[in-house]
Scaffold this motif. Structure first.
Motif, PDB file in Angstrom:
ATOM      1  N   GLN A   5       0.865  -1.417   0.056  1.00 50.60           N
ATOM      2  CA  GLN A   5      -0.077   0.090   0.216  1.00 50.60           C
ATOM      3  C   GLN A   5       0.847   1.127   0.100  1.00 50.60           C
ATOM      4  O   GLN A   5       1.980   1.366   0.673  1.00 50.60           O
ATOM      5  CB  GLN A   5      -0.856  -0.044   1.136  1.00 50.60           C
ATOM      6  N   ALA A   6       0.578   2.036  -1.187  1.00 54.35           N
ATOM      7  CA  ALA A   6       1.183   3.336  -0.837  1.00 54.35           C
ATOM      8  C   ALA A   6       1.100   4.235   0.153  1.00 54.35           C
ATOM      9  O   ALA A   6       0.127   4.351   0.989  1.00 54.35           O
ATOM     10  CB  ALA A   6       0.959   4.262  -2.232  1.00 54.35           C
ATOM     11  N   ASP A   7       2.127   5.091   0.377  1.00 51.90           N
ATOM     12  CA  ASP A   7       2.005   6.024   1.682  1.00 51.90           C
ATOM     13  C   ASP A   7       2.655   7.334   1.268  1.00 51.90           C
ATOM     14  O   ASP A   7       3.176   7.365  -0.094  1.00 51.90           O
ATOM     15  CB  ASP A   7       2.915   5.405   2.848  1.00 51.90           C
ATOM     16  N   GLY A  13       6.858   9.103  -6.703  1.00 60.82           N
ATOM     17  CA  GLY A  13       6.632   7.901  -7.685  1.00 60.82           C
ATOM     18  C   GLY A  13       5.478   7.768  -8.170  1.00 60.82           C
ATOM     19  O   GLY A  13       5.220   7.584  -9.443  1.00 60.82           O
ATOM     20  N   LEU A  14       4.375   7.995  -7.442  1.00 62.17           N
ATOM     21  CA  LEU A  14       2.875   7.935  -8.070  1.00 62.17           C
ATOM     22  C   LEU A  14       2.675   9.073  -9.117  1.00 62.17           C
ATOM     23  O   LEU A  14       2.062   8.615 -10.040  1.00 62.17           O
ATOM     24  CB  LEU A  14       1.904   7.946  -6.836  1.00 62.17           C
ATOM     25  N   LEU A  18       1.433   8.581 -12.789  1.00 67.26           N
ATOM     26  CA  LEU A  18       0.080   9.087 -13.389  1.00 67.26           C
ATOM     27  C   LEU A  18       0.584   9.988 -14.399  1.00 67.26           C
ATOM     28  O   LEU A  18       0.057   9.888 -15.457  1.00 67.26           O
ATOM     29  CB  LEU A  18      -0.253   9.910 -12.145  1.00 67.26           C
ATOM     30  N   TRP A  19       1.781  10.747 -14.539  1.00 62.47           N
ATOM     31  CA  TRP A  19       2.027  11.696 -15.501  1.00 62.47           C
ATOM     32  C   TRP A  19       2.800  10.601 -16.755  1.00 62.47           C
ATOM     33  O   TRP A  19       2.281  11.030 -17.896  1.00 62.47           O
ATOM     34  CB  TRP A  19       3.507  12.308 -15.203  1.00 62.47           C
ATOM     35  N   MET A  65       0.993   0.721 -10.510  1.00 62.33           N
ATOM     36  CA  MET A  65       0.325   1.318  -9.474  1.00 62.33           C
ATOM     37  C   MET A  65      -1.090   0.958  -9.895  1.00 62.33           C
ATOM     38  O   MET A  65      -1.461   0.680 -11.042  1.00 62.33           O
ATOM     39  CB  MET A  65       0.054   2.677  -9.392  1.00 62.33           C
ATOM     40  N   ALA A  66      -1.787   0.676  -8.790  1.00 61.75           N
ATOM     41  CA  ALA A  66      -3.592   0.684  -9.066  1.00 61.75           C
ATOM     42  C   ALA A  66      -4.119   1.356  -7.735  1.00 61.75           C
ATOM     43  O   ALA A  66      -3.706   1.063  -6.775  1.00 61.75           O
ATOM     44  CB  ALA A  66      -3.828  -0.908  -9.119  1.00 61.75           C
ATOM     45  N   TRP A  67      -5.077   1.999  -8.121  1.00 60.44           N
ATOM     46  CA  TRP A  67      -5.874   2.913  -7.203  1.00 60.44           C
ATOM     47  C   TRP A  67      -7.216   2.293  -6.988  1.00 60.44           C
ATOM     48  O   TRP A  67      -7.913   1.692  -7.834  1.00 60.44           O
ATOM     49  CB  TRP A  67      -6.111   4.224  -7.642  1.00 60.44           C
TER      50      TRP A  67
END
Length: 150
Positions: A5-7, A13-14, A18-19, A65-67
């Motif tokens: 899980q991202a923090d 990095g996220l 996304l960019w 990543m996955a949201w």
């Protein structure tokens, strides 16, 4: 491959992922560093409703990543805390594709949503990815409709 899980340490990095997953026109609107600042503010305001899972290989840089967006639903008698979830912005850098990273990310995000009490998890997918989501247990639904802005 490590999925976690991202923090707050993953904001840059996220933002980079996304960019990279945006169009050239979108990239011209904001440099990645500028976008990272705005993105960090956006996420800080939504950290209770949007959870990201990230993938790393042997290095510390993020490769995917996955949201999951958690959406409270209107209560019903006997069910005051209803929730739905939507998988969003799944992306793996091209050099890391074909290793099951995207599937592992979607599984982690889906399990988080179901563990948080979501009654269902949805995803809006491009046609090429539909078989991947079907292998992960997602099914097409005639009842899920959408309306686009004119």
């Amino acid at each position: 491959m490590r999925i976690s899980q991202a923090d707050a340490d993953d904001v840059a990095g996220l933002a980079r992922l996304l960019w990279l997953n945006s169009s050239e026109d979108e990239q011209e609107e904001r440099a990645v560093d500028e976008f990272a600042v705005e993105f960090g503010q956006w996420w800080a305001a939504r950290d209770d409703s949007h959870v990201a899972y990230v993938a790393r290989l042997d290095q510390p840089d993020l490769v995917g990543m996955a949201w999951v967006a958690l959406v409270p639903r209107v209560p019903r008698p006997g069910a005051m805390s209803r929730m739905s979830a939507d998988i969003q912005s799944v992306f793996v850098i091209p050099d890391a594709r074909g290793r099951g990273i995207g599937s592992a990310l979607v599984k982690a995000a889906s399990e988080h949503a179901l563990g948080a009490g979501a009654l269902r998890v949805t995803v809006h997918s491009g046609r090429k990815a539909v078989p991947v989501y079907e292998r992960l247990g997602f099914e097409s639904s005639r009842q899920l409709l959408q309306r686009h802005r004119d």
